[in-house]
Design an enzyme around this catalytic site. Sequence first.
Site, PDB file in Angstrom:
ATOM      1  CE1 TYR A 260      -3.616  -2.489   0.365  1.00 33.69           C
ATOM      2  CE2 TYR A 260      -4.675  -0.511   1.227  1.00 33.69           C
ATOM      3  CZ  TYR A 260      -4.761  -1.784   0.715  1.00 33.69           C
ATOM      4  OH  TYR A 260      -5.998  -2.358   0.563  1.00 33.69           O
TER       5      TYR A 260
ATOM      6  CE  LYS B 189       1.470 -17.521  -3.310  1.00 34.79           C
ATOM      7  NZ  LYS B 189       0.511 -18.657  -3.395  1.00 34.79           N
TER       8      LYS B 189
ATOM      9  CG  ASP C 259      -2.522 -20.056  -2.013  1.00 39.31           C
ATOM     10  OD1 ASP C 259      -1.931 -20.067  -0.904  1.00 39.31           O
ATOM     11  OD2 ASP C 259      -2.103 -20.693  -3.001  1.00 39.31           O
TER      12      ASP C 259
ATOM     13  CG  ASP D 193      -8.161  -4.550   1.549  1.00 39.44           C
ATOM     14  OD1 ASP D 193      -9.079  -4.041   2.213  1.00 39.44           O
ATOM     15  OD2 ASP D 193      -8.118  -4.529   0.296  1.00 39.44           O
TER      16      ASP D 193
ATOM     17  CG  ASP E 146     -13.817  -6.835   2.361  1.00 44.19           C
ATOM     18  OD1 ASP E 146     -13.504  -6.118   3.334  1.00 44.19           O
ATOM     19  OD2 ASP E 146     -14.326  -6.381   1.312  1.00 44.19           O
TER      20      ASP E 146
HETATM   21  C1  IPM Z   1     -10.420  -1.114   4.081  1.00 44.78           C
HETATM   22  C2  IPM Z   1     -10.698  -0.469   2.759  1.00 44.78           C
HETATM   23  C3  IPM Z   1      -9.555   0.493   2.445  1.00 44.78           C
HETATM   24  C4  IPM Z   1      -8.297  -0.325   2.309  1.00 44.78           C
HETATM   25  C5  IPM Z   1      -9.776   1.396   1.225  1.00 44.78           C
HETATM   26  C6  IPM Z   1     -11.060   2.186   1.335  1.00 44.78           C
HETATM   27  C7  IPM Z   1      -8.600   2.313   0.991  1.00 44.78           C
HETATM   28  O1  IPM Z   1     -10.886  -1.419   1.769  1.00 44.78           O
HETATM   29  O2  IPM Z   1     -10.286  -0.394   5.089  1.00 44.78           O
HETATM   30  O3  IPM Z   1     -10.350  -2.341   4.136  1.00 44.78           O
HETATM   31  O4  IPM Z   1      -8.015  -0.870   1.239  1.00 44.78           O
HETATM   32  O5  IPM Z   1      -7.555  -0.419   3.293  1.00 44.78           O
HETATM   33 MG    MG Z   2     -10.968  -3.415   2.500  1.00 48.43          MG
END
Ligand code: IPM
Ligand code: MG
Length: 357
Positions: free
Chosen positions: A140, A191, A224, A248, A252
């Site tokens: 990032y 990884k 993975d 990240d 999710d």
């Molecule tokens: C998160 C989001 C952010 C990230 C974006 C909005 C920059 O997806 O907080 O997980 O990628 O960190």
């Molecule tokens: Mg995110």
Amino acid sequence: MTKRILILPGDGIGPEIITEAAKVLDKLAGEGLDIALDEGLVGGAAYEATGTPLPPTTLEMAREADATLLGAVGGPQWESLDISMRPEKGLLALRSELGLFANLRPAVLAPQLAAASTLKPEVVAGLDIMIVRELTGGIYFGQPRGIRTLADGEREGFNTLVYAEHEIERIMRVACDIAMQRDKRLCSVDKANVLECTELWREVATRIVQHEYPDIQLSHLYVDNAAMQLVKWPKQFDVMVTTNMFGDILSDCAAMLTGSIGMLGSASLNEKGQGLYEPIHGSAPDIAGQNIANPLAAILSVAMMLRHSLHEPAQADRIETAVNQVLDDGLRTPDILSVGMTEVSCAEMGDAVCAAL
Ligand code: IPM
Ligand code: MG
């Protein structure tokens, strides 16, 4: 001493859910909790008002606050902006400028919502995972980065995945400290079969646990496989620790195990204990302004703030109990609605949590 809290509603559903979270803070303040709330601009809202997604005044206020509560940033109207001006850049700059390297993303399934998950109830019932994501390094932020034109005129995009040892060490210690409070099981995700950077990650993880946390049972997974295991049998995990980008993605995935991304808060902490607290969901522009968003992730982020930055664990417990109560009472925003439950709006949900408090 009065604790100062900066509120950054941001974009999309951010302002709606933050209004409900602020109701909870106001309620606690009314009962004597010594806090003062400030409000600032971030993301697309800040870009519209000031021409930049993280105005200097916002950054200054965040530096001085004990904790910051953020709604969400981003929206389709800003997608064509230069990457340096996009709403997301405001959030990334805030994380980086405040040194918020440790991102805690719990994936906890409220038992009342077991049916809301797309996975079988027996796979997710009782789920309680903590994902610790490194937040200020890795691909990032690595340099060099950009899009360049090669000699033959073809364009090439490039980013850099880089971790210094001290960055790996400090995130490992945060993850280990959390694991020590839980089941003492830590899974480090990398990884290392392909990327040297995460070969170092694995080596440092092993060293920190061996030398400093001998009671922790450490395992390693390639990312993975970790993604697959999360969906296959998520309850095998206690605490997971990983890089910025893997975290990240996996967070999710873990969030969806719990049925709704609208239920989960997060904390991003620096070495001084200052924290940025935000729901892990995004700005959901498609439902913004309709008073149907789920404010519980924002409210549970307030609980995390009370626990990690304001040192008020009893108040944090109260909020979590109140959320549990409204779920027991059958109140549901549309994202978690199921048969026989009572549909409520975003504002009604916030009011119900305050009443339960
Ligand atoms: C998160 C989001 C952010 C990230 C974006 C909005 C920059 O997806 O907080 O997980 O990628 O960190
Ligand atoms: Mg995110």
